[in-house]
Design a protein around this motif. Structure first.
Motif, mmCIF file in Angstrom:
data_model
loop_
_atom_site.group_PDB
_atom_site.id
_atom_site.type_symbol
_atom_site.label_atom_id
_atom_site.label_comp_id
_atom_site.label_asym_id
_atom_site.label_seq_id
_atom_site.Cartn_x
_atom_site.Cartn_y
_atom_site.Cartn_z
ATOM 1 N N PRO A 51 -0.097 6.269 -7.275
ATOM 2 C CA PRO A 51 -1.255 6.935 -6.423
ATOM 3 C C PRO A 51 -2.471 6.742 -7.216
ATOM 4 O O PRO A 51 -3.365 6.642 -6.475
ATOM 5 C CB PRO A 51 -0.970 8.326 -6.189
ATOM 6 N N GLN A 111 -4.539 3.526 -6.018
ATOM 7 C CA GLN A 111 -4.985 3.155 -4.801
ATOM 8 C C GLN A 111 -6.354 2.922 -4.436
ATOM 9 O O GLN A 111 -6.758 2.106 -3.611
ATOM 10 C CB GLN A 111 -4.601 4.585 -3.769
ATOM 11 N N ARG A 132 0.784 -1.226 0.149
ATOM 12 C CA ARG A 132 0.003 -0.054 0.147
ATOM 13 C C ARG A 132 0.759 1.128 0.050
ATOM 14 O O ARG A 132 0.708 2.275 -0.761
ATOM 15 C CB ARG A 132 -0.939 -0.003 1.178
ATOM 16 N N THR A 133 1.951 1.276 0.800
ATOM 17 C CA THR A 133 2.935 2.498 0.753
ATOM 18 C C THR A 133 3.406 2.609 -0.458
ATOM 19 O O THR A 133 3.574 3.606 -0.953
ATOM 20 C CB THR A 133 3.879 2.281 2.015
ATOM 21 N N ALA A 177 1.181 4.099 -2.788
ATOM 22 C CA ALA A 177 0.935 5.419 -2.504
ATOM 23 C C ALA A 177 1.979 6.300 -2.900
ATOM 24 O O ALA A 177 1.877 7.693 -3.447
ATOM 25 C CB ALA A 177 0.567 5.710 -1.014
ATOM 26 N N GLU A 178 3.034 6.042 -3.063
ATOM 27 C CA GLU A 178 4.220 6.656 -3.312
ATOM 28 C C GLU A 178 4.453 6.711 -4.825
ATOM 29 O O GLU A 178 4.965 7.831 -5.450
ATOM 30 C CB GLU A 178 5.290 6.513 -2.539
#
Length: 419
Positions: free
Chosen positions: A410, A413, A402-403, A406-407
């Motif tokens: 995005p 997501q 997920r991280t 997100a980075e």
């Protein structure tokens, strides 16, 4: 007030405790509570059998969970028929019947006439049967003509909606008669079966308008075009909403491609399972899975059992990306991707002759090996305008992925989910 779990513990002890049985006989349990308790014991054969001894009022609920799905080994067929003769009311509770053979063949010469007659008598006594499964038999229309004719009459008067054939070796005529005898047939599953198709076989055409789901896995001795012609019959407007295909070796790939081509105009759900002992490009060779022609597809499930480690250098990953890129249905809502791979924790498994493959679900942390830049281009509204969810099935904690998304990506997501 007792919780259901506590009641379950008490009832489970009934099978081995006469004292608990006596106590339960004296308790005035409301029917709505007893039904919930018995439902909580679903799958626990010994506890359900014990509950059937408590009182007559419990018998319907007990029999519903005890006999809803019946699985018989070959010698038990006659015993179950005797049980139905002694207690015919049990036949009202059986909705699924599966007959299996321990040795994958019911005698060296195949399934006997007596077994077919017994099955006919059993099915005739089942009021609400909706599923019939046959596993591990050898059968021929020629050797079973008379009892099979009787069986077809019984099936035509039943409410069977699903037929499952597993690890079977049968003539095409045998399969044709059974399928044609079920006018309400909605689901046909053929797994690990050798269906012998010849010009002499009776290509019986039944009403296929009810067929909703077709599942094919490891079919041998089968001509793809001939088999699919038989499925569709003479219905020019034949539609199949749900197709499941399993590809275990190179012999399965042509049937998968032919089925996709035949049913692409009507499929709303498609499930592909690939169990590869080689890289996917080698497994499929020149066989083309034309997913871009499936313009009515709403739900797609892709399951891959890979031989190689799940790393960026895996030769199968580009093939997987290419397959996903072919999805272009304007009504596609969900994509589910499951990947199993050999973690190669034991170096001896690198050589197939010196170790045993151990396939596990790929960890979520390892999924960064996918080409996310390309996937981001695929999962866009311009290509898949109705896409709402992409489910990645794996193991471990997905927080790292997920991280990462997100980075780095995005835009994904909102549609990427983990299970």
């Amino acid at each position: 007030m007792f919780s259901l779990s506590l009641w379950r513990d008490i009832l489970t002890s009934v099978g081995s405790s006469i004292g608990a049985l006596i106590i339960l006989r004296t308790l005035d349990v409301p029917p709505e509570l007893s039904d919930q308790i018995i439902a909580h014991l679903n799958g626990d054969t010994s506890a359900l059998s014990a509950c059937g001894l408590v009182c007559r009022n419990w018998l319907p609920a007990v029999r519903h969970h005890r006999f809803d799905s019946v699985v018989l080994q070959y010698p038990e067929v006659e015993d179950f028929l005797h049980l139905l003769d002694q207690s015919p009311e049990i036949g009202r509770f059986v909705t699924s019947l599966s007959c299996r053979s321990k040795r994958l063949s019911w005698t060296r010469r195949g399934i006997t006439s007596k077994v077919v007659r017994d099955l006919s008598c059993i099915v005739e006594k089942l009021t609400y049967i909706t599923k019939l499964g046959l596993c591990g038999f050898i059968a021929s229309e020629a050797t079973l003509r008379e009892p099979l004719a009787r069986f077809s009459v019984v099936l035509s008067n039943s409410s069977v909606k699903a037929l499952h054939f597993t690890t079977c070796n049968a003539s095409f005529g045998f399969l044709s008669i059974l399928v044609a005898s079920c006018p309400l047939l909605e689901t046909l599953v053929i797994e690990m079966a050798s269906i012998r198709l010849s010009k002499r076989d009776n290509m019986m055409v039944s009403n296929r308008r009810h067929l909703q789901s077709l599942s094919l896995t490891q079919m041998t001795n089968t001509n793809p075009a001939g088999f699919l012609d038989w499925i569709t019959g003479d219905l020019a407007d034949f539609r199949l909403p749900n197709l499941s295909i399993g590809v275990w070796d190179a012999n399965d790939a042509p049937l998968a491609a032919a089925a996709l081509q035949r049913f692409n105009h009507s499929m709303s759900e498609f499930h592909l399972t690939v169990n590869a002992d080689a890289s996917l490009p080698q497994l499929f060779g020149n066989v083309d899975l034309e997913l871009e022609k499936c313009q009515q597809l709403q739900h797609c499930r892709l399951t891959f059992h890979l031989r190689e480690m799940f790393v960026a250098e895996n030769q199968s990953l580009p093939w997987i990306h290419d397959l996903i890129a072919r999805l272009s249905s304007p009504v596609l809502e969900t994509i589910e991707i499951s990947v199993f791979a050999d973690p190669m924790t034991d170096l001896r498994a690198l050589d197939s002759e010196c170790g045993t493959r151990s396939l596990d679900k790929v960890s979520f942390d390892a999924m960064d090996a996918l080409d996310w830049r390309r996937l981001e281009c695929i999962f866009t509204s311009s290509i898949l305008g109705s896409l709402r969810k992409v489910v990645l099935v794996g193991q471990g904690d997905p927080s790292g992925m997920r991280t990462f998304l997100a980075e780095s990506h995005p835009a994904l997501q909102c549609i990427i989910h983990f299970r």
